[in-house]
Design a protein around this motif. Sequence first.
Motif, mmCIF file in Angstrom:
data_model
loop_
_atom_site.group_PDB
_atom_site.id
_atom_site.type_symbol
_atom_site.label_atom_id
_atom_site.label_comp_id
_atom_site.label_asym_id
_atom_site.label_seq_id
_atom_site.Cartn_x
_atom_site.Cartn_y
_atom_site.Cartn_z
ATOM 1 N N PRO A 5 87.883 49.424 43.740
ATOM 2 C CA PRO A 5 88.205 50.740 44.292
ATOM 3 C C PRO A 5 89.101 50.635 45.519
ATOM 4 N N SER A 8 86.196 52.462 50.036
ATOM 5 C CA SER A 8 84.739 52.267 50.076
ATOM 6 C C SER A 8 84.156 53.157 51.160
ATOM 7 N N VAL A 28 81.491 63.142 44.716
ATOM 8 C CA VAL A 28 82.139 63.274 43.408
ATOM 9 C C VAL A 28 83.070 64.486 43.410
ATOM 10 N N SER A 35 90.221 56.646 43.490
ATOM 11 C CA SER A 35 89.519 55.393 43.231
ATOM 12 C C SER A 35 88.597 55.072 44.413
ATOM 13 N N TRP A 36 87.304 55.278 44.240
ATOM 14 C CA TRP A 36 86.373 55.118 45.361
ATOM 15 C C TRP A 36 85.032 54.553 44.909
ATOM 16 N N GLU A 37 84.269 54.106 45.890
ATOM 17 C CA GLU A 37 82.875 53.721 45.662
ATOM 18 C C GLU A 37 82.090 54.102 46.910
ATOM 19 N N ASP A 60 75.896 54.935 37.523
ATOM 20 C CA ASP A 60 77.233 55.218 38.047
ATOM 21 C C ASP A 60 77.704 53.990 38.836
ATOM 22 N N SER A 61 78.692 53.290 38.319
ATOM 23 C CA SER A 61 79.107 52.022 38.948
ATOM 24 C C SER A 61 79.827 52.249 40.270
ATOM 25 N N ARG A 62 80.107 53.502 40.616
ATOM 26 C CA ARG A 62 80.716 53.766 41.925
ATOM 27 C C ARG A 62 79.677 53.721 43.041
ATOM 28 N N ARG A 64 76.631 51.831 45.046
ATOM 29 C CA ARG A 64 76.070 50.499 45.280
ATOM 30 C C ARG A 64 75.019 50.556 46.388
ATOM 31 N N THR A 85 82.476 44.760 50.752
ATOM 32 C CA THR A 85 83.436 45.444 49.875
ATOM 33 C C THR A 85 84.800 44.759 49.900
#
Length: 365
Positions: A5, A8, A28, A35-37, A60-62, A64, A85
């Motif tokens: 991403p 972060s 969201v 492109s984010w997490e 949801d892989s975004r 952590r 990150t």
Amino acid sequence: MRCGPELSIIVPTFNERENIAELIGRLVVSLGDRSWEVVFVDDDSPDGTADVVREHAAVDSRVRCVQRIGRRGLSSACIEGMLATTARYLAVIDADLQHDERLLPQMLDALKEGETDIVIGSRYAPGGDIGDWNARRARMSRLAVRLSRVLVPAEVTDPMSGFFMMRRSVLEGSAHRLSAIGFKILTDVFASFPRPLRFKELPYRFRVRRAGESKLDSVTAWDYLMLLLDKLIGRWIPVRFLAFSIVGATGVAVHFAVLTLVLQGLHRSFVAGQAAALLCAMTFNYAVNNVLTYRDRRLTGIRWVRGWASFVLACSIGGIANLGVSSTIYDFGRGWFPAAIGGILVGAVWNYAVTMMLTWGRGRR
Ligand code: GDD
Ligand code: MN
């Protein structure tokens, strides 16, 4: 090819389980298809925040989760989250929705323009607002802002902000110098980066906390003072040693109070009084150091008792060292005052060094 991403978002959490779903939902919406997490850094919250985060991460892989055990601290949590990150842009936002997440896309765009190192969400810039704060907290905040002027350029209206976004290069340039003490990571970043940061502020209204309660307490002010001191003199004297010494000095007052009580109130012998005074002063010093000096590694429950025993043991040996050194200096005919000072110094350094490892050492959990 870059596939991680671009942004972060680091969220420090302690007992925030009720806010996790709402925050993720709002991220969201705000960030759309960028492109984010989001990386939650949780200090082993008793309410199970980390488990809630992992439930979201599983679908949801975004999302952590970094869970730290036996540690506390907002700043250090943010720093460790960032270090976990690879994103080019790093944001910090609180979990309780007091910060306005709708600013994130604007912050990102501002950084991408390339002229700015860090974008700060500001409550004090024109258009911003501290929201519903009581007069006392508003006063405290303004005082803290004034104090920060020694470290942060005066043009930054909200150096206490816990809401900002920066380039990764800012982390890389400051990571090894950060004090990582307490709540005020932005002040820390400004003071640790080797050159002046090019910054921009976006005003926002500080909202009311959504669920749960604030972790800010009176010790936060102490932490802030320690951060300032660390930045100003930490190169020469470890600030923990300074805190330890201040606490030690107040222990002397406890010692004399107890001694007076035992001698004059209870009419016991000097030795009995001295022994009781020593034990009380050591216990007092231990308890206060545990909340202030070693707040981030605070011992509780049975570990508190074990810690107390090791502290008393270490300081007793420190007392013997004090006696040995001071009487040696005295024997050299240097007079009682320098002898006593010499003894105190050696005893203090010994107590500090040994209890740091023995009582609050990392391995003792
Ligand atoms: N990991 C971790 N460890 N997180 C923590 C800790 C900790 O020891 N203490 C607090 N947090 C988390 C909270 O869960 C929350 O998400 C965030 O840090 C802020 O804590 P609050 O207790 O809500 O602080 P506040 O609202 O009084 O003050 C915040 O906003 C101010 C304005 O931006 C902080 O960010 C202040 O530093 C900031 O000045
Ligand atoms: Mn808050």
